[in-house]
Enzyme design. Structure first.
Site, PDB file in Angstrom:
ATOM      1  N   HIS A  15      11.330   1.238  -8.214  1.00  0.00           N
ATOM      2  CA  HIS A  15      11.132   0.153  -7.254  1.00  0.00           C
ATOM      3  C   HIS A  15       9.872  -0.609  -7.647  1.00  0.00           C
ATOM      4  O   HIS A  15       8.872  -0.005  -8.063  1.00  0.00           O
ATOM      5  CB  HIS A  15      11.005   0.725  -5.845  1.00  0.00           C
ATOM      6  CG  HIS A  15      10.909  -0.317  -4.775  1.00  0.00           C
ATOM      7  ND1 HIS A  15       9.738  -0.989  -4.492  1.00  0.00           N
ATOM      8  CD2 HIS A  15      11.829  -0.803  -3.912  1.00  0.00           C
ATOM      9  CE1 HIS A  15       9.941  -1.837  -3.509  1.00  0.00           C
ATOM     10  NE2 HIS A  15      11.215  -1.749  -3.139  1.00  0.00           N
ATOM     11  N   ASP A  17       7.314  -1.920  -6.143  1.00  0.00           N
ATOM     12  CA  ASP A  17       6.060  -1.456  -5.549  1.00  0.00           C
ATOM     13  C   ASP A  17       5.653  -0.098  -6.109  1.00  0.00           C
ATOM     14  O   ASP A  17       4.458   0.189  -6.276  1.00  0.00           O
ATOM     15  CB  ASP A  17       6.188  -1.368  -4.024  1.00  0.00           C
ATOM     16  CG  ASP A  17       6.369  -2.728  -3.385  1.00  0.00           C
ATOM     17  OD1 ASP A  17       5.880  -3.720  -3.937  1.00  0.00           O
ATOM     18  OD2 ASP A  17       7.025  -2.793  -2.322  1.00  0.00           O
ATOM     19  N   LYS A  18       6.634   0.740  -6.412  1.00  0.00           N
ATOM     20  CA  LYS A  18       6.308   2.052  -6.978  1.00  0.00           C
ATOM     21  C   LYS A  18       5.885   1.945  -8.442  1.00  0.00           C
ATOM     22  O   LYS A  18       5.078   2.751  -8.919  1.00  0.00           O
ATOM     23  CB  LYS A  18       7.511   2.991  -6.834  1.00  0.00           C
ATOM     24  CG  LYS A  18       7.715   3.478  -5.422  1.00  0.00           C
ATOM     25  CD  LYS A  18       6.674   4.523  -5.079  1.00  0.00           C
ATOM     26  CE  LYS A  18       5.914   4.160  -3.851  1.00  0.00           C
ATOM     27  NZ  LYS A  18       4.709   4.947  -3.658  1.00  0.00           N
ATOM     28  N   GLU A  43      -5.830  -2.109  -8.338  1.00  0.00           N
ATOM     29  CA  GLU A  43      -4.649  -2.740  -7.749  1.00  0.00           C
ATOM     30  C   GLU A  43      -3.781  -3.313  -8.868  1.00  0.00           C
ATOM     31  O   GLU A  43      -4.300  -3.837  -9.861  1.00  0.00           O
ATOM     32  CB  GLU A  43      -5.058  -3.876  -6.802  1.00  0.00           C
ATOM     33  CG  GLU A  43      -6.110  -3.495  -5.774  1.00  0.00           C
ATOM     34  CD  GLU A  43      -5.589  -2.523  -4.728  1.00  0.00           C
ATOM     35  OE1 GLU A  43      -4.357  -2.364  -4.612  1.00  0.00           O
ATOM     36  OE2 GLU A  43      -6.424  -1.936  -4.023  1.00  0.00           O
ATOM     37  N   GLU A  56     -12.121  -2.528  -8.938  1.00  0.00           N
ATOM     38  CA  GLU A  56     -13.497  -2.152  -9.224  1.00  0.00           C
ATOM     39  C   GLU A  56     -13.537  -0.736  -9.792  1.00  0.00           C
ATOM     40  O   GLU A  56     -12.848   0.157  -9.282  1.00  0.00           O
ATOM     41  CB  GLU A  56     -14.340  -2.208  -7.943  1.00  0.00           C
ATOM     42  CG  GLU A  56     -14.372  -3.581  -7.288  1.00  0.00           C
ATOM     43  CD  GLU A  56     -13.108  -3.888  -6.515  1.00  0.00           C
ATOM     44  OE1 GLU A  56     -12.569  -5.005  -6.690  1.00  0.00           O
ATOM     45  OE2 GLU A  56     -12.622  -3.025  -5.779  1.00  0.00           O
ATOM     46  N   LYS A 166      17.018   2.620  -3.723  1.00  0.00           N
ATOM     47  CA  LYS A 166      16.494   2.896  -2.380  1.00  0.00           C
ATOM     48  C   LYS A 166      17.480   3.812  -1.659  1.00  0.00           C
ATOM     49  O   LYS A 166      18.681   3.817  -1.954  1.00  0.00           O
ATOM     50  CB  LYS A 166      16.329   1.597  -1.570  1.00  0.00           C
ATOM     51  CG  LYS A 166      15.423   0.574  -2.206  1.00  0.00           C
ATOM     52  CD  LYS A 166      15.339  -0.697  -1.381  1.00  0.00           C
ATOM     53  CE  LYS A 166      14.473  -0.504  -0.162  1.00  0.00           C
ATOM     54  NZ  LYS A 166      14.212  -1.794   0.547  1.00  0.00           N
ATOM     55  N   PHE A 230      24.318  -4.653  -7.840  1.00  0.00           N
ATOM     56  CA  PHE A 230      22.852  -4.522  -7.920  1.00  0.00           C
ATOM     57  C   PHE A 230      22.488  -4.362  -9.402  1.00  0.00           C
ATOM     58  O   PHE A 230      22.139  -3.288  -9.855  1.00  0.00           O
ATOM     59  CB  PHE A 230      22.395  -3.316  -7.097  1.00  0.00           C
ATOM     60  CG  PHE A 230      20.899  -3.145  -6.966  1.00  0.00           C
ATOM     61  CD1 PHE A 230      19.994  -4.065  -7.480  1.00  0.00           C
ATOM     62  CD2 PHE A 230      20.391  -2.035  -6.307  1.00  0.00           C
ATOM     63  CE1 PHE A 230      18.629  -3.888  -7.350  1.00  0.00           C
ATOM     64  CE2 PHE A 230      19.026  -1.840  -6.169  1.00  0.00           C
ATOM     65  CZ  PHE A 230      18.144  -2.765  -6.697  1.00  0.00           C
ATOM     66  N   ASP A 238      12.101  -8.577  -7.936  1.00  0.00           N
ATOM     67  CA  ASP A 238      11.174  -8.704  -6.813  1.00  0.00           C
ATOM     68  C   ASP A 238       9.796  -8.258  -7.286  1.00  0.00           C
ATOM     69  O   ASP A 238       9.673  -7.223  -7.938  1.00  0.00           O
ATOM     70  CB  ASP A 238      11.651  -7.826  -5.651  1.00  0.00           C
ATOM     71  CG  ASP A 238      10.867  -8.057  -4.378  1.00  0.00           C
ATOM     72  OD1 ASP A 238      10.110  -9.042  -4.305  1.00  0.00           O
ATOM     73  OD2 ASP A 238      11.006  -7.236  -3.452  1.00  0.00           O
ATOM     74  N   ALA A 239       8.779  -9.023  -6.982  1.00  0.00           N
ATOM     75  CA  ALA A 239       7.426  -8.641  -7.380  1.00  0.00           C
ATOM     76  C   ALA A 239       7.013  -7.353  -6.679  1.00  0.00           C
ATOM     77  O   ALA A 239       7.415  -7.080  -5.544  1.00  0.00           O
ATOM     78  CB  ALA A 239       6.432  -9.755  -7.046  1.00  0.00           C
ATOM     79  N   ARG A 244       2.207  -0.921  -0.948  1.00  0.00           N
ATOM     80  CA  ARG A 244       3.111  -1.516   0.051  1.00  0.00           C
ATOM     81  C   ARG A 244       4.137  -0.531   0.600  1.00  0.00           C
ATOM     82  O   ARG A 244       4.960  -0.908   1.434  1.00  0.00           O
ATOM     83  CB  ARG A 244       3.841  -2.727  -0.537  1.00  0.00           C
ATOM     84  CG  ARG A 244       2.972  -3.951  -0.648  1.00  0.00           C
ATOM     85  CD  ARG A 244       3.774  -5.231  -0.623  1.00  0.00           C
ATOM     86  NE  ARG A 244       4.723  -5.345  -1.713  1.00  0.00           N
ATOM     87  CZ  ARG A 244       5.300  -6.504  -2.055  1.00  0.00           C
ATOM     88  NH1 ARG A 244       5.028  -7.612  -1.376  1.00  0.00           N
ATOM     89  NH2 ARG A 244       6.156  -6.537  -3.059  1.00  0.00           N
ATOM     90  N   LYS A 245       4.111   0.703   0.149  1.00  0.00           N
ATOM     91  CA  LYS A 245       5.109   1.678   0.614  1.00  0.00           C
ATOM     92  C   LYS A 245       4.416   2.889   1.232  1.00  0.00           C
ATOM     93  O   LYS A 245       4.719   4.045   0.918  1.00  0.00           O
ATOM     94  CB  LYS A 245       6.012   2.094  -0.548  1.00  0.00           C
ATOM     95  CG  LYS A 245       6.978   0.997  -0.970  1.00  0.00           C
ATOM     96  CD  LYS A 245       7.999   0.698   0.114  1.00  0.00           C
ATOM     97  CE  LYS A 245       8.933  -0.449  -0.247  1.00  0.00           C
ATOM     98  NZ  LYS A 245       8.268  -1.768  -0.148  1.00  0.00           N
ATOM     99  N   LYS A 265      -6.741   4.732  -5.943  1.00  0.00           N
ATOM    100  CA  LYS A 265      -8.045   5.040  -5.363  1.00  0.00           C
ATOM    101  C   LYS A 265      -8.526   6.420  -5.807  1.00  0.00           C
ATOM    102  O   LYS A 265      -7.767   7.386  -5.787  1.00  0.00           O
ATOM    103  CB  LYS A 265      -7.973   4.998  -3.840  1.00  0.00           C
ATOM    104  CG  LYS A 265      -7.608   3.623  -3.294  1.00  0.00           C
ATOM    105  CD  LYS A 265      -7.441   3.646  -1.784  1.00  0.00           C
ATOM    106  CE  LYS A 265      -7.050   2.256  -1.271  1.00  0.00           C
ATOM    107  NZ  LYS A 265      -6.805   2.261   0.182  1.00  0.00           N
ATOM    108  N   LYS A 269     -12.657   7.681  -1.789  1.00  0.00           N
ATOM    109  CA  LYS A 269     -12.027   6.835  -0.778  1.00  0.00           C
ATOM    110  C   LYS A 269     -11.240   7.747   0.167  1.00  0.00           C
ATOM    111  O   LYS A 269     -10.233   8.344  -0.212  1.00  0.00           O
ATOM    112  CB  LYS A 269     -11.096   5.812  -1.400  1.00  0.00           C
ATOM    113  CG  LYS A 269     -11.797   4.603  -2.024  1.00  0.00           C
ATOM    114  CD  LYS A 269     -12.409   4.897  -3.332  1.00  0.00           C
ATOM    115  CE  LYS A 269     -12.918   3.630  -4.018  1.00  0.00           C
ATOM    116  NZ  LYS A 269     -13.658   3.958  -5.252  1.00  0.00           N
ATOM    117  N   ASP A 271      -9.298   7.096   2.457  1.00  0.00           N
ATOM    118  CA  ASP A 271      -7.895   6.724   2.621  1.00  0.00           C
ATOM    119  C   ASP A 271      -7.005   7.732   1.906  1.00  0.00           C
ATOM    120  O   ASP A 271      -5.924   8.080   2.389  1.00  0.00           O
ATOM    121  CB  ASP A 271      -7.633   5.339   2.014  1.00  0.00           C
ATOM    122  CG  ASP A 271      -7.982   4.208   2.956  1.00  0.00           C
ATOM    123  OD1 ASP A 271      -8.096   4.460   4.161  1.00  0.00           O
ATOM    124  OD2 ASP A 271      -8.148   3.074   2.475  1.00  0.00           O
TER     125      ASP A 271
END
Length: 386
Positions: A15, A17-18, A43, A56, A166, A230, A238-239, A244-245, A265, A269, A271
């Protein structure tokens, strides 16, 4: 409610995003292979034959752009992208990583008169449930497993399957426990001209292998490539962007999420590290038999070592007082960012493998990967609560 339906989804390693998450985590691993105290916030954006990284970094040893590019291309190659619209070798690569802000370093780094602080403010949640052997909610666990098995078939040589896919699993719950699937959705990128009927049967076999016996949904509610075709997928279709997931990465919506993403990260961090720690604590609570379900929240402020709050919810379980559980957990594990990193051994190149199929519900690796999935606190917890 005594009976209800609950749905979770997953996306494959291919995918868009992955793909971005995988590249960002490959960069984290690259820096940790050079320096266990490296700082990384990477990123990634991927689109038609283009890979862009930014963020960074700080490292005691030099990391040149060619090494970063090589790590990104290797990640894409391993996923399996050799398509005209997105190819590991032919995609244009742009590197905009730069040195970490000195303002962040001053607030986070340890010194003679202060402990290492959290790399940012935020709230993180961890969760565990005895619905599955790996103590994950069943809908997200099954969604991940369907796609992992499809990917395994593709990597083993099934040329009908392409990397982007998906899944979505809806389960019926009775008295708080899952009992059957009511619908299954799988959309998988495929080779040009692949027979959809043939693809449906392939996916059916995978789903039947994943679900417990007798749990298969009705035929009318089994959807495979519901749009009918598909062929164009991945970053060409798709970018993709890092982070995002986040619900796919965690519990499929079965538990709260603090909002922060993990991939790209380093573990200063919170997160990332505190989300791993909260899962670790919640999993050990459930593994110890203290509760069937456990949700834990940790909160931090940038530059401050100790968590601002530790909240434990054992979902009305009467086997233990949740305030006592919270106090015991804080005695067993130092929940400062440094304490978490040291307890779980997070300053290692162990992150690229986390980028797809969930950061939780995995087996610990011998080299320290997925250390937050260990249940080594169980004896100490049982000594207190049983």
């Amino acid at each position: 409610m005594s009976e209800y339906l609950f749905t979770s989804e997953s996306v494959s390693e291919g995918h868009p995003d992955k793909v971005a998450d995988r590249i960002s985590d490959a960069i984290v691993d690259l820096y940790f292979s050079k320096d266990p105290e490296a700082r990384v916030a990477a990123e990634t954006m991927v689109t038609t034959n283009r890979i862009i990284v930014a963020g960074e970094v700080r490292c005691a040893k030099p990391v040149i752009s060619a090494e970063i590019e090589a790590a990104a291309r290797a990640a894409v190659r391993d996923i399996g992208y050799e398509q005209e619209g997105f190819h590991w070798k032919n995609a244009t690569f742009h590197n905009y990583l730069h040195d970490q802000s000195k303002d962040i370093a001053v607030g986070v780094d340890a010194s003679e008169d202060k402990e290492e602080g959290a790399g940012d403010q935020g709230i993180m949640f961890g969760h565990a449930s005895n619905e599955t052997e790996l103590l994950m909610p069943a809908p997200i666990a099954f969604s991940h497993e369907i796609l992992k098995k499809l990917a395994a078939l593709r990597h083993a040589g099934d040329t009908r399957l392409e990397p982007d896919s998906k899944s979505q699993v809806t389960l019926r719950y009775k008295d708080g426990k899952p009992v059957a699937a009511t619908s299954i959705v799988v959309s998988t990128q495929h080779s040009p001209g692949c027979c959809q009927k043939e693809l449906r049967e392939l996916v059916r076999g995978v789903v039947l292998d994943v679900l417990p016996e007798g749990w298969m949904c009705p035929e009318a509610d089994f959807y495979v490539n519901p749009t009918g075709v598909f062929e164009i997928g991945g970053p060409d279709g798709d970018a993709g962007l890092t982070g995002r997931k986040i619900i796919v990465d965690t519990y499929g919506g079965a538990a709260p999420h603090g909002g922060g993403a993990f991939s790209g990260k380093d573990p200063t961090k919170v997160d990332r590290s505190a989300a791993y720690a909260s899962r670790y604590l919640a999993k050990n609570v459930v593994a110890a038999g203290i509760a069937d379900n456990c949700t834990i929240q940790l909160a931090y402020a940038i530059g401050v070592a100790k968590p601002l709050s530790v909240y434990v919810d054992i979902w009305g379980n009467v086997k233990a007082d949740q305030h006592a559980v919270a106090e015991t957990l804080q005695k067993l594990v130092d929940l400062s960012p440094k304490g978490i990193r040291e307890h779980l051994g997070l300053n290692k190149p162990i992150y690229e493998r986390t980028a797809a199929y969930g950061h939780f519900g995995r087996l610990p690796d011998e080299d320290g990967g997925f250390s937050w999935e260990k249940t080594d606190l169980v004896p100490a917890l049982q000594a207190v609560f049983q």
